[in-house]
Enzyme design. Structure first.
Site, PDB file in Angstrom:
ATOM      1  N   ASP A  28       0.836  -1.211   0.000  1.00  0.00           N
ATOM      2  CA  ASP A  28       0.000   0.000   0.000  1.00  0.00           C
ATOM      3  C   ASP A  28       0.867   1.255   0.000  1.00  0.00           C
ATOM      4  O   ASP A  28       1.943   1.268   0.591  1.00  0.00           O
ATOM      5  CB  ASP A  28      -0.891  -0.027   1.253  1.00  0.00           C
ATOM      6  CG  ASP A  28      -1.976   1.033   1.192  1.00  0.00           C
ATOM      7  OD1 ASP A  28      -2.261   1.545   0.096  1.00  0.00           O
ATOM      8  OD2 ASP A  28      -2.538   1.355   2.257  1.00  0.00           O
ATOM      9  N   THR A  74     -10.664  -7.224  -5.682  1.00  0.00           N
ATOM     10  CA  THR A  74     -11.935  -7.243  -6.425  1.00  0.00           C
ATOM     11  C   THR A  74     -12.597  -5.861  -6.385  1.00  0.00           C
ATOM     12  O   THR A  74     -13.459  -5.569  -7.194  1.00  0.00           O
ATOM     13  CB  THR A  74     -12.899  -8.296  -5.817  1.00  0.00           C
ATOM     14  OG1 THR A  74     -12.853  -8.189  -4.382  1.00  0.00           O
ATOM     15  CG2 THR A  74     -12.499  -9.700  -6.207  1.00  0.00           C
ATOM     16  N   ASN A  76     -10.747  -2.944  -6.557  1.00  0.00           N
ATOM     17  CA  ASN A  76      -9.908  -1.942  -7.219  1.00  0.00           C
ATOM     18  C   ASN A  76     -10.395  -1.549  -8.624  1.00  0.00           C
ATOM     19  O   ASN A  76      -9.932  -0.558  -9.192  1.00  0.00           O
ATOM     20  CB  ASN A  76      -8.451  -2.426  -7.331  1.00  0.00           C
ATOM     21  CG  ASN A  76      -7.679  -2.335  -6.018  1.00  0.00           C
ATOM     22  OD1 ASN A  76      -6.776  -3.119  -5.756  1.00  0.00           O
ATOM     23  ND2 ASN A  76      -8.023  -1.373  -5.164  1.00  0.00           N
ATOM     24  N   SER A 204      -8.291  -4.953   4.675  1.00  0.00           N
ATOM     25  CA  SER A 204      -8.821  -4.625   3.344  1.00  0.00           C
ATOM     26  C   SER A 204      -9.184  -5.869   2.526  1.00  0.00           C
ATOM     27  O   SER A 204      -8.829  -5.956   1.340  1.00  0.00           O
ATOM     28  CB  SER A 204      -7.825  -3.758   2.573  1.00  0.00           C
ATOM     29  OG  SER A 204      -7.543  -2.577   3.258  1.00  0.00           O
ATOM     30  N   GLU A 215       0.094 -12.972  12.700  1.00  0.00           N
ATOM     31  CA  GLU A 215       0.595 -11.782  13.400  1.00  0.00           C
ATOM     32  C   GLU A 215       0.577 -10.634  12.401  1.00  0.00           C
ATOM     33  O   GLU A 215       0.767 -10.830  11.195  1.00  0.00           O
ATOM     34  CB  GLU A 215       2.035 -12.014  13.888  1.00  0.00           C
ATOM     35  CG  GLU A 215       2.151 -13.053  14.964  1.00  0.00           C
ATOM     36  CD  GLU A 215       1.482 -12.616  16.265  1.00  0.00           C
ATOM     37  OE1 GLU A 215       1.536 -11.424  16.599  1.00  0.00           O
ATOM     38  OE2 GLU A 215       0.899 -13.472  16.943  1.00  0.00           O
TER      39      GLU A 215
HETATM   40  C1  FPP Z   1      -2.215   0.182  -3.275  1.00  0.00           C
HETATM   41  O1  FPP Z   1      -1.613   1.448  -3.199  1.00  0.00           O
HETATM   42  C2  FPP Z   1      -1.592  -0.546  -4.343  1.00  0.00           C
HETATM   43  C3  FPP Z   1      -2.238  -1.128  -5.377  1.00  0.00           C
HETATM   44  C4  FPP Z   1      -3.703  -1.075  -5.547  1.00  0.00           C
HETATM   45  C5  FPP Z   1      -1.506  -1.804  -6.432  1.00  0.00           C
HETATM   46  C6  FPP Z   1      -0.335  -2.614  -6.013  1.00  0.00           C
HETATM   47  C7  FPP Z   1       0.471  -2.855  -7.199  1.00  0.00           C
HETATM   48  C8  FPP Z   1       1.803  -2.831  -7.268  1.00  0.00           C
HETATM   49  C9  FPP Z   1       2.710  -2.705  -6.111  1.00  0.00           C
HETATM   50  C10 FPP Z   1       2.404  -2.966  -8.603  1.00  0.00           C
HETATM   51  C11 FPP Z   1       3.172  -4.155  -8.800  1.00  0.00           C
HETATM   52  C12 FPP Z   1       2.501  -5.412  -8.671  1.00  0.00           C
HETATM   53  C13 FPP Z   1       2.693  -6.436  -9.495  1.00  0.00           C
HETATM   54  C14 FPP Z   1       2.144  -7.740  -9.128  1.00  0.00           C
HETATM   55  C15 FPP Z   1       3.448  -6.310 -10.733  1.00  0.00           C
HETATM   56  P1  FPP Z   1      -2.499   2.750  -3.504  1.00  0.00           P
HETATM   57  O2  FPP Z   1      -2.373   3.050  -4.940  1.00  0.00           O
HETATM   58  O3  FPP Z   1      -3.881   2.528  -3.026  1.00  0.00           O
HETATM   59  O4  FPP Z   1      -1.741   3.825  -2.669  1.00  0.00           O
HETATM   60  P2  FPP Z   1      -2.389   5.059  -1.905  1.00  0.00           P
HETATM   61  O5  FPP Z   1      -3.192   4.479  -0.774  1.00  0.00           O
HETATM   62  O6  FPP Z   1      -1.199   5.829  -1.429  1.00  0.00           O
HETATM   63  O7  FPP Z   1      -3.219   5.810  -2.897  1.00  0.00           O
END
Ligand code: FPP
Length: 258
Positions: A28, A74, A76, A204, A215
């Site tokens: 995140d 699901t 996003n 989440s 943990e």
């Molecule tokens: C949440 O951060 C992150 C995601 C919804 C996407 C996670 C994806 C990656 C780390 C890319 C790489 C993954 C693979 C498998 C190639 P956010 O965007 O919600 O962050 P924020 O809360 O700061 O807005």
């Protein structure tokens, strides 16, 4: 046991820390990381993907056997279309272009989630990535993709209901194992530890069933900046946790017997 790594000069020494066999990570904070740098959110996701490679290398060298990362839930899909498209492009790139690096590290790739509901071209990327990497020995990278813990439980229950309907199972024979055995990847052990960077204190919808006794370790660092030092700290703190699974600590158990 010291596992030196000449490539990035890190010491994978497990003295004083405990390395989980199965680890979950909620990646995140990509968006906030990008915003702080006045970059588009897609740049944050790209930096997050780079960091995932680093996490794989570090976990593999520490001896983690199953690393489950939350890549796309699901829920996003409701993000702006250009962000979803950029993420899908990044996933395809990661599992194709970056694959030689994962191969070099001996990392097998698997997916957990409602993969059958993805567009066919993404399903193909998932199936090809799994097939290509299936004999890699060091660690399994399990990518939670179009994943929701509630959906996983619902789909497990649906499979069980089919078995009842076809006479293969009696309702009174349903146990916790019946639910576990019908989840997406029943052979993957429940995570002993779940790490969530970027300051949020919630699951989440990640691994709801599997995390019953996990943990939890959180930090304020945004995912693209979460590195070796914090991973090591998480394993150090985890060594001090007293996992009781509803029972007593081994110390209190001894006292109670007196
Ligand atoms: C949440 O951060 C992150 C995601 C919804 C996407 C996670 C994806 C990656 C780390 C890319 C790489 C993954 C693979 C498998 C190639 P956010 O965007 O919600 O962050 P924020 O809360 O700061 O807005």
């Amino acid at each position: 046991m010291a596992l030196g790594n000449s490539k990035n000069q890190k010491t994978y020494d497990t003295d004083g820390l405990k390395v989980p066999v199965s680890l979950g990570v909620i990646m995140d904070g990509n968006g906030r990381w990008a915003k702080k740098r006045l970059l588009p959110r897609s740049a944050g996701h790209r930096a997050g993907a780079e960091n995932l490679k680093e996490l794989c290398r570090n976990c593999g060298n520490y001896g983690v056997k199953y690393l489950t990362v939350y890549a796309f839930s699901t829920e996003n899909w409701v993000r702006p279309e250009d962000e979803v498209n950029a993420l899908m492009k990044l996933f395809v790139e990661f599992f194709n272009k970056y694959d030689p690096e994962l191969e070099q590290e001996g990392i097998r790739v698997r997916f957990t989630g409602d993969i059958d509901a993805l567009p066919p071209e993404l399903q193909k990327v998932c199936h090809e990535g799994e097939e290509r990497s299936k004999d890699r020995p060091k660690m399994q990278l399990i990518v939670a993709f179009n994943y929701g813990g509630r959906r996983e439980i619902v789909q497990s229950v649906q499979k069980i209901a089919q078995d009842i309907k076809s006479g293969k199972l009696n309702p009174e024979d349903i146990t916790e194992d019946t639910i576990s055995n019908n989840l997406y990847l029943p052979d993957v052990p429940d995570p002993e530890l779940i790490i969530r960077p970027s300051g949020e204190m919630r699951l989440s919808n990640f691994l709801l069933w599997e995390s019953a006794y996990s943990e939890f370790w959180v930090s304020d660092t945004l995912w693209p900046d979460f590195g070796y030092d914090e991973l090591t700290q998480a394993f150090r703190d985890y060594a001090k946790r007293d996992r009781r699974f509803g029972g007593l600590s081994s110390k209190d158990q001894g006292e109670a017997r007196k």
